[in-house]
Design a protein around this motif. Structure first.
Motif, PDB file in Angstrom:
ATOM      1  N   ARG A   1     -36.611 -99.880  44.758  1.00 23.62           N
ATOM      2  CA  ARG A   1     -35.680 -99.303  43.796  1.00 23.62           C
ATOM      3  C   ARG A   1     -35.566 -97.787  43.902  1.00 23.62           C
ATOM      4  O   ARG A   1     -34.699 -97.184  43.264  1.00 23.62           O
ATOM      5  N   CYS A   2     -36.450 -97.165  44.669  1.00 19.44           N
ATOM      6  CA  CYS A   2     -36.420 -95.709  44.787  1.00 19.44           C
ATOM      7  C   CYS A   2     -37.006 -95.281  46.128  1.00 19.44           C
ATOM      8  O   CYS A   2     -37.617 -96.092  46.834  1.00 19.44           O
ATOM      9  N   SER A   3     -36.838 -94.015  46.437  1.00 17.95           N
ATOM     10  CA  SER A   3     -37.340 -93.460  47.696  1.00 17.95           C
ATOM     11  C   SER A   3     -38.691 -92.781  47.526  1.00 17.95           C
ATOM     12  O   SER A   3     -39.115 -92.014  48.392  1.00 17.95           O
ATOM     13  N   VAL A   4     -39.375 -93.044  46.417  1.00 13.26           N
ATOM     14  CA  VAL A   4     -40.650 -92.382  46.139  1.00 13.26           C
ATOM     15  C   VAL A   4     -41.684 -92.752  47.208  1.00 13.26           C
ATOM     16  O   VAL A   4     -42.024 -93.922  47.394  1.00 13.26           O
ATOM     17  N   ALA A   5     -42.171 -91.711  47.902  1.00  9.66           N
ATOM     18  CA  ALA A   5     -43.200 -91.887  48.924  1.00  9.66           C
ATOM     19  C   ALA A   5     -44.531 -91.293  48.488  1.00  9.66           C
ATOM     20  O   ALA A   5     -45.573 -91.573  49.090  1.00  9.66           O
TER      21      ALA A   5
ATOM     22  N   GLN B   1     -49.187 -96.829  38.506  1.00 11.33           N
ATOM     23  CA  GLN B   1     -49.015 -98.200  38.984  1.00 11.33           C
ATOM     24  C   GLN B   1     -47.569 -98.668  38.795  1.00 11.33           C
ATOM     25  O   GLN B   1     -47.011 -99.362  39.665  1.00 11.33           O
ATOM     26  N   TRP B   2     -46.957 -98.273  37.698  1.00 15.02           N
ATOM     27  CA  TRP B   2     -45.562 -98.642  37.435  1.00 15.02           C
ATOM     28  C   TRP B   2     -44.632 -98.010  38.462  1.00 15.02           C
ATOM     29  O   TRP B   2     -43.782 -98.695  39.046  1.00 15.02           O
TER      30      TRP B   2
ATOM     31  N   ALA C   1     -56.876 -95.192  44.224  1.00 10.71           N
ATOM     32  CA  ALA C   1     -56.664 -96.538  44.761  1.00 10.71           C
ATOM     33  C   ALA C   1     -55.201 -96.971  44.715  1.00 10.71           C
ATOM     34  O   ALA C   1     -54.830 -97.972  45.329  1.00 10.71           O
ATOM     35  N   VAL C   2     -54.356 -96.231  43.990  1.00 14.40           N
ATOM     36  CA  VAL C   2     -52.919 -96.530  43.950  1.00 14.40           C
ATOM     37  C   VAL C   2     -52.311 -95.991  45.239  1.00 14.40           C
ATOM     38  O   VAL C   2     -52.424 -94.790  45.520  1.00 14.40           O
ATOM     39  N   PRO C   3     -51.674 -96.828  46.050  1.00 14.04           N
ATOM     40  CA  PRO C   3     -51.307 -96.445  47.421  1.00 14.04           C
ATOM     41  C   PRO C   3     -50.544 -95.138  47.583  1.00 14.04           C
ATOM     42  O   PRO C   3     -50.810 -94.381  48.510  1.00 14.04           O
TER      43      PRO C   3
ATOM     44  N   ALA D   1     -41.301 -98.405  43.695  1.00 11.25           N
ATOM     45  CA  ALA D   1     -41.119 -98.137  45.120  1.00 11.25           C
ATOM     46  C   ALA D   1     -41.308 -99.407  45.947  1.00 11.25           C
ATOM     47  O   ALA D   1     -40.561 -99.670  46.897  1.00 11.25           O
ATOM     48  N   ASP D   2     -42.304-100.214  45.578  1.00  9.33           N
ATOM     49  CA  ASP D   2     -42.532-101.483  46.285  1.00  9.33           C
ATOM     50  C   ASP D   2     -41.313-102.393  46.199  1.00  9.33           C
ATOM     51  O   ASP D   2     -41.009-103.143  47.145  1.00  9.33           O
TER      52      ASP D   2
END
Length: 326
Positions: A75-79, A65-66, A101-103, A71-72
């Motif tokens: 701050r990063c490119s994490v996909a 979740q953090w 459930a975490v997108p 990413a939301d």
């Protein structure tokens, strides 16, 4: 020369000073490592997307979740996120549902490297000291724990989750891992860090030859399974100091090319494993220096420069995008 496009499928963020779920890492002396530090290390590399892989959190859901919130916030490119989950836990189904459930969660990792009780010298991973009264547990072979782990592993396919596999290159664990994956062809699996050949000295010794034969046997068994992929990463764990010695680098390049030949470029992906600094990212404390990220990717590029452009694209971006569905 760096590749034209990069999807980095393996990086870590953590903040022990702030995040309660990073308490174990904090106990090991890990510093804070955040997206801004990764961006500074990547400099001008053409990294379009990345995948955050769990960093042995005390709470896998809280970590996922953090990272998703980072990413939301842009701050990063994490996909994609590979989350931590003890697949042997009695409540594993609930935990997997919560993580699903975490997108950005795409898969699960739980470190399995076990080659006898942890002593700081053998390949057993330190994180396993959280099990077995500090001695560790072999989730692939232990008569009590392995069936529990396999039950949880079998739940991944119905949730569309992949599994990042880290294990000891000890022969018995390699064979057990291959047998597990053969029983569950519906779970897509990525072997992390070149299969973790352990500290090859490149000195012509009988010990080196034994390690190489065991690693090769395991990797060839894995290559027979079409759902299994490989990350070409943390290569200094396999050959410490490779970047300082031409002979060692050429040997390591030959191992990388051997894996690409066995699995195909469509099942291999280069990764930075970036966190803390170059030395840790490259070798996990096996050597005290490492190449900075731009130079690391430049070396990767030279190792595969003779391959077709389509294969190079797969190795640096395409395979990772496909495997993690990003």
């Amino acid at each position: 020369m760096a590749p034209a496009q990069i999807v980095d499928p393996h990086l870590h963020f953590f903040d022990p000073a702030t995040n309660p779920f990073n308490a174990f890492l904090g106990s090991l002396g890990a510093p804070t490592y955040l997206p801004e530090q990764y961006a500074a290390a990547a400099v001008d590399l053409p990294i379009s997307k990345s995948v955050h892989v769990e960093a042995v959190p005390d709470d896998g859901l809280a970590e996922a979740q953090w990272v998703n919130s980072l990413a939301d916030q842009g701050r990063c490119s994490v996909a994609g996120i590979v989350a931590s989950c003890d697949l042997s836990a009695s409540d594993v189904a609930t935990k997997l549902d919560q993580l699903s459930a975490v997108p950005r969660v795409r898969g699960i990792r739980y470190i399995l490297d076990y080659d006898g009780p942890y002593d700081g010298k053998n390949p057993t991973h330190r994180t396993l000291t959280r099990h077995g009264n500090g001695k560790g547990v072999d989730f692939l072979r232990d008569a009590t724990e392995a069936p529990k782990f396999e039950k949880g592993f079998a739940m991944l396919s119905e949730r569309g989750l992949s599994f990042d596999l880290t294990y000891s290159a000890a022969p018995a664990q390699l064979l057990a891992a291959a047998a597990l994956l053969r029983r569950h062809p519906g779970v897509t699996v990525c072997i992390d860090h070149l299969g973790k050949l352990h500290h090859f000295a490149v000195d012509g010794s009988s010990e080196d030859e034994r390690k190489l034969a065991e690693w090769r046997q395991g990797m060839l068994l894995m290559a027979e399974l079409p759902q299994v992929y490989v990350k070409l990463s943390m290569l200094g764990h396999s050959v410490p100091g490779w970047h300082t010695d031409i002979k060692k680098e050429e040997f390591l390049r030959s191992l990388v090319r051997e894996v690409i030949d066995a699995f195909g470029a469509h099942r291999c992906m280069f990764a930075s494993n970036w966190h803390i600094n170059a030395a840790v990212s490259c070798s996990d404390h096996a050597f005290d220096t490492g190449l900075e990220m731009p130079e690391l990717y430049a070396r990767f590029e030279t190792w595969v420069a003779d391959l077709p452009e389509t294969d190079r694209h797969r190795l640096f971006a395409g395979t990772a995008s496909e495997f993690y569905r990003i």
